[in-house]
Design an enzyme around this catalytic site. Structure first.
Site, PDB file in Angstrom:
ATOM      1  CD  GLU A 176       0.867   0.307   2.947  1.00 37.70           C
ATOM      2  OE1 GLU A 176       0.832   1.568   2.964  1.00 37.70           O
ATOM      3  OE2 GLU A 176       1.874  -0.360   3.273  1.00 37.70           O
ATOM      4  CD  GLU A 319       7.221   1.926  -1.492  1.00 40.27           C
ATOM      5  OE1 GLU A 319       7.912   1.155  -2.175  1.00 40.27           O
ATOM      6  OE2 GLU A 319       7.524   3.129  -1.334  1.00 40.27           O
TER       7      GLU A 319
END
Lengths: 352, 352
Positions: A176, A319
């Protein structure tokens, strides 16, 4: 398909296949169990896929991007614009997740599920636009999302799982990007684990002590204003969550429904995993917890689900970076299982 | 070159290069320090190689094979013949280390440094014959090796380091194969860390409780019979060590002399690393501790040297398997350092 019908299609992973995998593992030229967790990874993959010789030849890391109204409260060290800027960095291949996904032989799929702003007409295999909202509302002043928006975010994740299974992907990882998204993740953690906000709130991308105290207060305010119901994970996600966390929960549900293994990255991803687990506990068998994040609340989430992380490298980037690295360990386990010689094949003597 | 001249050529790793690497790491599109140990790995590689953009494109795992006279005391679950049988399994590519080295993009180099028996005329790039002894003597009844043999084993490791640097290899890993070799490793650990034999003796490839008690007694007998001098690492290695442990110590010394990073596998390899460290403490800066082994004495060795392991996957196979996996993490760190975009390159805003 409705969410209910998808959920009802999820089964526990297959113990008979796990047993079959154990038999093969015990025939390989090594003392039994001496490859520890690598052997467990192989066994879990066989149990998930119900395939005695599974393959992980196509891997995808989904990096869900979303903005957060609560960023207006000054809870992050970075300005909100960074969410968008990083989306372009992902697409151009320059971010941490790009480097580590390449290292792991995985493709990055960036999903705009809730970025605040128009990203324009992006043409890239590495990007999909599934915008449900343009950032959440400020949860200190009201619910972050409506229940309808929240269910849409989950549906996006479920649909992506279906699509990428059809494209031939064999394993997924979550990731994310969203400035301020440790704040909703801490709120979810506090509500769903019963820990105090202080215990499970960290410094995110690097705020100072004063800003940390303020962040704790913002989270407390958001919880007391919205009163999310801990017994209703969709309510928690709506009131103090975020779009990317919903997308991650949906991807996990979709992976489980498709009998596909899914690697959960760090704190924010595991908040999504807890939502998925509380919606349907059988999803747990499809999860691999990538790593033990530096973020304060991560351990509480892992304990609540009952997952043991694979790596412990002091990561706190998100991420999907930890998940990409963990994929290399999981694949190592599968290769051991598939490629090692047996005692009989190699004419090696067994135990005396 | 004499061992003394090689040792005197070893320097501390270069702090100026480490600082330069830190500056670059802090310019990359991530919160500072958020990639934790990956960043440390990159920094250490730059400091070791004194190269601001090092490469790890050629990797070798050295699996040193040796037999142990103390196997006659019944300290292992497997018969002694397995050492030789496994050498052939390594050469044929069917062992755990072969699978994981392939996974990590590393070549396996099997070194016969002390196997008991004639292996015949093996023609394989994966094998080198540098036999110093045909197995150690039974250390319960006398010294395992003479001092001269011990120094020869160390020299073999040093020479291999030189040779493989000339062949273009950029990073080494240690590994070993030798039925009964947790017994000398525990003896070295007890002598050099001051822990009791009970504390640092494990079950090796899988002996039962009764056999474990016997193993502890054998180690105690070996130590009290030989009285190795803890202040003289070569004496300890000679009296209660083994050929492959000496080869590993030598490889580490040779790596440090050549400014090449070296990844230390599990318990037996770390016994070799402690010998190298006690001979020349500056070797520590060139070491990466691959993993936290299941073997009881490993932690004491890591603490004595002051190394934090990279992985914790319940491994206890040896061969270099944990080191091969750890190479993937170290290389991930280097790729982050070399391939990520900077804030300026990606037009991403910094901290507010």
């Amino acid at each position: 398909m409705t969410l209910e019908s998808i959920l009802s299609s999820i089964t526990n992973t297959n113990g008979k296949f796990a047993e079959q995998a154990q038999n093969r593992l015990d025939s390989l030229t090594k003392p039994q169990g001496s490859l520890g967790r690598l052997e467990e990874f192989a066994k879990q993959l066989v149990a998930i896929t119900e395939n005695p010789m599974p393959s992980l030849n196509k891997k995808a890391v989904f990096t869900f991007a979303g903005d957060h109204g609560v960023a207006d409260e000054g809870v992050s060290a970075f300005p909100k614009a960074v969410t968008q800027q990083m989306v372009f960095n992902f697409i151009n291949g320059g971010a941490g997740i790009n480097v580590l996904a390449r290292h792991a032989g995985a493709d990055v799929v960036v999903v705009d599920i809730g970025v605040d702003g128009d990203l324009g007409n992006i043409k890239s295999d590495a990007f999909v636009s599934r915008k449900v909202i343009s950032g959440t509302m400020n949860m200190r002043k009201g619910p972050a999302m409506t229940r309808e928006e929240t269910l849409k975010c989950i549906a996006v994740g479920v649909e992506l799982a279906d699509e990428y299974v059809k494209k031939g992907y064999k394993i997924f990882a979550t990731g994310e990007m969203g400035i301020a998204n440790t704040t909703p993740s801490s709120a979810i953690t506090a509500v769903m684990t019963g820990k105090t906000v202080e215990e499970i709130t960290g410094k995110g991308t690097g705020i100072n002590d004063e800003a940390w105290k303020h962040k704790v207060q913002v989270i407390k305010d958001a919880i007391s204003f919205n009163m999310p119901d801990p017994a209703d994970p969709v309510d928690v996600l709506a009131k103090v969550g975020g779009a990317e966390i919903g997308g991650i929960a949906g991807l996990i549900i979709g992976a489980a429904a498709n009998k596909v293994p899914i690697v959960i990255d760090g704190f924010i991803s595991t908040a999504g995993a807890l939502i998925a687990y509380m919606i349907e506990p059988k999803t747990k068998g499809y999860m691999f917890a990538a790593h033990n994040s530096q973020e304060a609340g991560h351990k509480a989430l892992l304990e609540k689900i009952g997952l043991r992380p694979i790596l412990d490298l002091d990561l706190r980037l998100g991420e999907g970076t930890g998940a990409a690295l963990a994929m290399l360990m999981i694949e190592g386990g599968l290769k051991i299982y598939k490629e090692m010689a047996t005692f009989a094949e190699a004419s090696v003597s067994g135990k005396e």
